[in-house]
Design a protein around this motif. Structure first.
Motif, PDB file in Angstrom:
ATOM      1  N   LEU A 136       0.860  -1.165   0.168  1.00 20.51           N
ATOM      2  CA  LEU A 136      -0.068  -0.013  -0.088  1.00 20.51           C
ATOM      3  C   LEU A 136       0.889   1.246  -0.129  1.00 20.51           C
ATOM      4  CD1 LEU A 136      -2.722  -0.947   2.620  1.00 20.51           C
ATOM      5  CD2 LEU A 136      -3.118  -1.243   0.092  1.00 20.51           C
ATOM      6  N   ASN A 141       2.766   2.995  -7.230  1.00 21.45           N
ATOM      7  CA  ASN A 141       1.688   2.300  -7.642  1.00 21.45           C
ATOM      8  C   ASN A 141       0.765   2.047  -6.232  1.00 21.45           C
ATOM      9  OD1 ASN A 141       2.343   2.098  -9.975  1.00 21.45           O
ATOM     10  ND2 ASN A 141       3.330   0.017  -9.825  1.00 21.45           N
ATOM     11  N   MET A 143      -1.574   2.169  -2.983  1.00 20.62           N
ATOM     12  CA  MET A 143      -2.860   2.729  -2.838  1.00 20.62           C
ATOM     13  C   MET A 143      -2.963   3.964  -1.929  1.00 20.62           C
ATOM     14  SD  MET A 143      -6.131   0.591  -1.836  1.00 20.62           S
ATOM     15  CE  MET A 143      -6.238   1.394  -0.262  1.00 20.62           C
TER      16      MET A 143
ATOM     17  N   LEU B  22     -10.956  -0.986   7.049  1.00 19.56           N
ATOM     18  CA  LEU B  22     -11.582  -1.993   6.408  1.00 19.56           C
ATOM     19  C   LEU B  22     -11.115  -1.879   4.673  1.00 19.56           C
ATOM     20  CD1 LEU B  22     -15.490  -2.009   7.024  1.00 19.56           C
ATOM     21  CD2 LEU B  22     -13.494  -3.318   7.757  1.00 19.56           C
ATOM     22  N   VAL B  23     -10.364  -0.852   4.404  1.00 15.09           N
ATOM     23  CA  VAL B  23      -9.919  -0.759   3.018  1.00 15.09           C
ATOM     24  C   VAL B  23      -8.642  -1.613   2.888  1.00 15.09           C
ATOM     25  CG1 VAL B  23      -8.701   0.740   1.377  1.00 15.09           C
ATOM     26  CG2 VAL B  23     -10.842   1.374   2.198  1.00 15.09           C
ATOM     27  N   PRO B  24      -7.679  -1.496   3.743  1.00 17.45           N
ATOM     28  CA  PRO B  24      -6.474  -2.662   3.519  1.00 17.45           C
ATOM     29  C   PRO B  24      -6.961  -3.905   3.688  1.00 17.45           C
ATOM     30  CG  PRO B  24      -6.137  -0.875   5.416  1.00 17.45           C
ATOM     31  CD  PRO B  24      -7.582  -0.575   5.016  1.00 17.45           C
ATOM     32  N   PHE B  25      -7.987  -4.495   4.457  1.00 19.98           N
ATOM     33  CA  PHE B  25      -8.486  -5.838   4.489  1.00 19.98           C
ATOM     34  C   PHE B  25      -8.922  -5.949   3.179  1.00 19.98           C
ATOM     35  CE2 PHE B  25      -8.101  -5.648   9.287  1.00 19.98           C
ATOM     36  CZ  PHE B  25      -7.264  -6.660   9.289  1.00 19.98           C
ATOM     37  N   PHE B  27      -8.325  -4.803   0.456  1.00 18.78           N
ATOM     38  CA  PHE B  27      -7.327  -5.011  -0.575  1.00 18.78           C
ATOM     39  C   PHE B  27      -6.894  -6.281  -0.760  1.00 18.78           C
ATOM     40  CE2 PHE B  27      -2.877  -4.422  -1.772  1.00 18.78           C
ATOM     41  CZ  PHE B  27      -3.072  -3.770  -3.102  1.00 18.78           C
ATOM     42  N   ILE B  28      -6.692  -6.904   0.604  1.00 17.25           N
ATOM     43  CA  ILE B  28      -5.814  -8.154   0.551  1.00 17.25           C
ATOM     44  C   ILE B  28      -6.956  -9.141  -0.159  1.00 17.25           C
ATOM     45  CG2 ILE B  28      -5.502 -10.153   2.132  1.00 17.25           C
ATOM     46  CD1 ILE B  28      -4.771  -8.163   4.445  1.00 17.25           C
ATOM     47  N   ALA B  40      -0.216  -7.126 -10.192  1.00 17.25           N
ATOM     48  CA  ALA B  40       0.928  -6.446 -10.089  1.00 17.25           C
ATOM     49  C   ALA B  40       0.600  -5.058 -10.364  1.00 17.25           C
ATOM     50  CB  ALA B  40       1.808  -7.027 -11.437  1.00 17.25           C
ATOM     51  N   LEU B  41      -0.350  -4.530 -10.829  1.00 18.58           N
ATOM     52  CA  LEU B  41      -0.660  -3.059 -10.950  1.00 18.58           C
ATOM     53  C   LEU B  41      -0.912  -2.595  -9.462  1.00 18.58           C
ATOM     54  CD1 LEU B  41      -3.399  -3.150 -13.642  1.00 18.58           C
ATOM     55  CD2 LEU B  41      -0.968  -2.498 -14.046  1.00 18.58           C
ATOM     56  N   LEU B  42      -1.287  -3.270  -8.257  1.00 13.04           N
ATOM     57  CA  LEU B  42      -1.227  -3.049  -6.935  1.00 13.04           C
ATOM     58  C   LEU B  42      -2.373  -1.989  -6.723  1.00 13.04           C
ATOM     59  CD1 LEU B  42       2.464  -2.341  -5.885  1.00 13.04           C
ATOM     60  CD2 LEU B  42       1.170  -4.433  -5.789  1.00 13.04           C
ATOM     61  N   PHE B  44      -6.609  -0.586  -6.242  1.00 12.94           N
ATOM     62  CA  PHE B  44      -7.555  -1.171  -5.530  1.00 12.94           C
ATOM     63  C   PHE B  44      -8.729  -1.036  -6.709  1.00 12.94           C
ATOM     64  CE2 PHE B  44     -11.128  -0.233  -2.729  1.00 12.94           C
ATOM     65  CZ  PHE B  44     -10.912  -1.046  -1.815  1.00 12.94           C
ATOM     66  N   TYR B 239       1.891 -11.025  -6.517  1.00 19.09           N
ATOM     67  CA  TYR B 239       1.129 -10.471  -5.685  1.00 19.09           C
ATOM     68  C   TYR B 239      -0.235 -11.131  -5.363  1.00 19.09           C
ATOM     69  CZ  TYR B 239       4.561  -6.511  -5.393  1.00 19.09           C
ATOM     70  OH  TYR B 239       5.621  -5.967  -5.118  1.00 19.09           O
ATOM     71  N   PHE B 243      -0.946 -12.525  -1.543  1.00 18.58           N
ATOM     72  CA  PHE B 243      -2.089 -12.141  -0.604  1.00 18.58           C
ATOM     73  C   PHE B 243      -3.069 -13.222  -0.774  1.00 18.58           C
ATOM     74  CE2 PHE B 243      -0.061  -8.019  -1.661  1.00 18.58           C
ATOM     75  CZ  PHE B 243      -0.741  -7.114  -0.692  1.00 18.58           C
TER      76      PHE B 243
END
Lengths: 301, 275
Positions: A136, A141, A143, B22-25, B27-28, B40-42, B44, B239, B243
């Motif tokens: 992140l 790149n 977020m 919540l957003v980090p979770f 994202f996973i 690979a674009l990482l 959201f 990734y 993940f």
């Protein structure tokens, strides 16, 4: 000894002491495991930190390892980083934990949801959290920076900027650990008798006055617990640093614990053990006076 | 006025909690559904297709089913350590609270020392090698027990002080031997704090990364936290797999959380504030 003597005099049963309902051998299993696997290595570390050591034989070299610690700039850097990290994480956890706890004990909507969502990261794997935030925090790149770009802010290289890396890891540590601080504060705040707030209300106290004159002083035991726990945790931190930066860029985010691991990996066992001794001297020197100070003030009230 | 302000604050709190927690979770989870190229674009974004199952299959079978071995190892490690820990620390907590001798001061000092002093890593490895316990799962079990004892003992001791002594005495008058008093009368009464201990310590041991890294090297011995680390260096760019792995090892703590949320919170605070 005298106690046993009087017990024998008072009762005619000579085997009373042996049949104590609280047998001393209950200490044995724990004592053996703790003594052999924790105390012996700790005491041995005092000797091995003074040696050049290959695990098979050791040469006594006096305080050379410690001298090297104080000579090498990157080792000193690790020492400073460790203290800085512990101070930043524990103070942020105290402030944010207290504010969150006040919010979560008030009549806020969705209280149960908020409590759960703040606490859940405490249970999640530290390494998993570290890897997630490394992604992140990617400078282009990631977020976080893409989100900031939407607001027209150019985000920094969170983990690639040497001046920032340690602080970024510390922020993630706070993200993960603030739930525990919040829970401890919630318990402290809930235990405050309602009469104090009623008295304050009659005196016409504002919400802010309530906070500073009632809540804050009366949840002092919680503050002491949060500070002690998070400060010791901060001084010993390793897994998050290792998962996110491996002490880099360069040695910018090395802490004593990551230095210990690096020296161990490169086979400098004596130096690694000296790092351990430095770490526990550091903890003793900082934490013991800190707890004494915190507990003394509490006694005065 | 205060009505409006309260709701404004609630809305802000909920919004912030979504962005920050919540957003980090999310994202996973989203990344675990993606294929390698998109992950690979990482970013959201919504997954282009559902690749979760193929990701899981690949993560689990990678390196000779390493994740499966790791799950078995971690489960054995956690269950064995927590079982020993609960019994031994309850025994210590009981006698320490009940019987006042001149040793109590020393024992309490050692418990506090265990909470503060970081373990001396290399001397421990040297000792484990000397006793044939290095890189062995049962050696790792004993290490986890040794490191977790102080905290567990504190929890038990605080709780045992709330159980009246008359209970022990009644049992003795009824002819119970000392071991019976503990195992058949006291231990069952300790159930609430035992649950707290089980939950807190099993989460800590399951999530432990540092100690297995030092004391349990070798692929055959990997615990789940180490697969994550090995995995990351091998598939630096995959990734989606990384993940998926994170997601899979988060499931056990998630289950613990769903079942014991209230209990953890209550027990931890009781132990932390009183202890």
């Amino acid at each position: 000894m005298t106690q046993a003597g009087t017990a024998e005099l008072a009762t005619p049963v000579p085997t009373l002491k042996r049949r104590s309902p609280y047998p001393g051998w209950f200490f044995l299993p724990a004592a053996i495991i703790y003594g052999v696997l924790f105390l012996v290595p700790t005491v041995a570390s005092l000797y091995f930190s003074l040696t050049r050591w290959t695990l098979f034989n050791s040469t006594f070299i006096g305080f050379d390892n410690f001298a090297q610690f104080l000579r090498e700039p990157f080792l000193i850097k690790g020492l400073i980083n460790t203290v800085l990290y512990a101070v930043i994480t524990s103070s942020l956890k105290v402030i944010l934990g207290l504010l969150l706890a006040v919010l979560l004990t008030s009549q806020v909507a969705a209280r149960g949801y908020l409590r759960s969502v703040v606490f859940f990261p405490v249970l999640v794997s530290t390494v998993g959290v570290g890897i997630t935030f490394t992604v992140l925090m990617h400078p282009t790149n990631g977020m976080i920076n893409e989100g900031l770009a939407l607001l027209g802010i150019k985000g920094p290289g969170w983990l690639t900027n040497p001046n920032l890396a340690l602080f970024s890891v510390a922020l993630v540590d706070v993200w993960k650990g603030v739930g525990l601080a919040t829970v401890i504060y919630i318990a402290g705040i809930v235990a405050i008798p309602k009469d104090y707030y009623e008295a304050a209300r009659i005196d016409g106290a504002t919400k802010l006055q309530n906070f500073f004159y009632v809540t804050l002083p009366l949840c002092r035991p919680a503050t002491v617990t949060v500070i002690t726990l998070s400060f010791i945790g901060g001084l010993r931190t390793f897994d998050l640093i290792w998962a996110m930066t491996k002490g880099g860029p360069g040695f910018a985010s090395d802490t004593v614990a990551s230095v210990i691991y690096k020296q161990y990996q490169s086979g400098f066992y004596g130096l690694s053990t000296a790092g351990n001794v430095v770490l526990f001297v550091l903890i003793a020197v900082l934490v013991v006076p800190l707890t004494m100070l915190l507990n003394r003030k509490e006694g005065h009230q | 006025m205060s009505f409006v302000r309260r709701h404004w604050l609630s809305a802000l709190a909920i919004l912030l909690s979504i962005v920050v927690f919540l957003v980090p979770f999310a994202f996973i989870i989203l990344t675990a559904f993606k294929d390698q190229k998109q992950s690979a674009l990482l970013d959201f974004s919504w997954p282009a297709g559902n690749h979760l199952w193929s990701n899981i299959v690949e993560v689990v079978t990678t390196r000779n089913w390493m994740l499966l071995t790791a799950f078995i190892n971690s489960t054995i490690l956690t269950v064995a350590s927590v079982t020993l820990l609960v019994i031994f620390s309850a025994m210590v907590g009981f006698v320490l609270q009940r019987r006042k001798t001149r040793w109590n001061g020393l024992i309490e000092f050692l418990i506090l020392a265990g909470l503060m002093i970081p373990p001396a890593v290399v001397p421990t490895i040297w000792l484990l090698q000397g006793t044939g316990l290095f890189a062995k799962l049962h050696g790792m079990v004993l290490i986890e027990v040794a490191y977790s004892l102080p905290f567990s003992i504190l929890l038990y001791r605080a709780f045992i002080s709330t159980i009246p002594r008359e209970l022990d005495e009644a049992a003795i008058i009824d002819g119970a031997r000392p071991a019976d008093v503990f195992f058949r009368v006291i231990l069952p009464l300790l159930w609430p704090v035992t649950v707290t201990n089980i939950v807190v310590q099993s989460v800590a041991i399951f999530n432990d990364f540092t100690n297995p890294l030092y004391y349990l090297p070798g692929n055959a011995n990997a615990t789940v936290q180490l697969t994550l680390y090995n995995f990351q260096s091998q598939y630096n760019t995959s990734y989606n797999l990384l993940f998926t792995n994170i997601l899979l090892i988060t499931i056990p703590p998630l289950i613990v959380f769903l079942f014991f949320n209230r209990q953890i919170v209550a027990g931890m605070t009781a132990g932390a504030v009183k202890g």
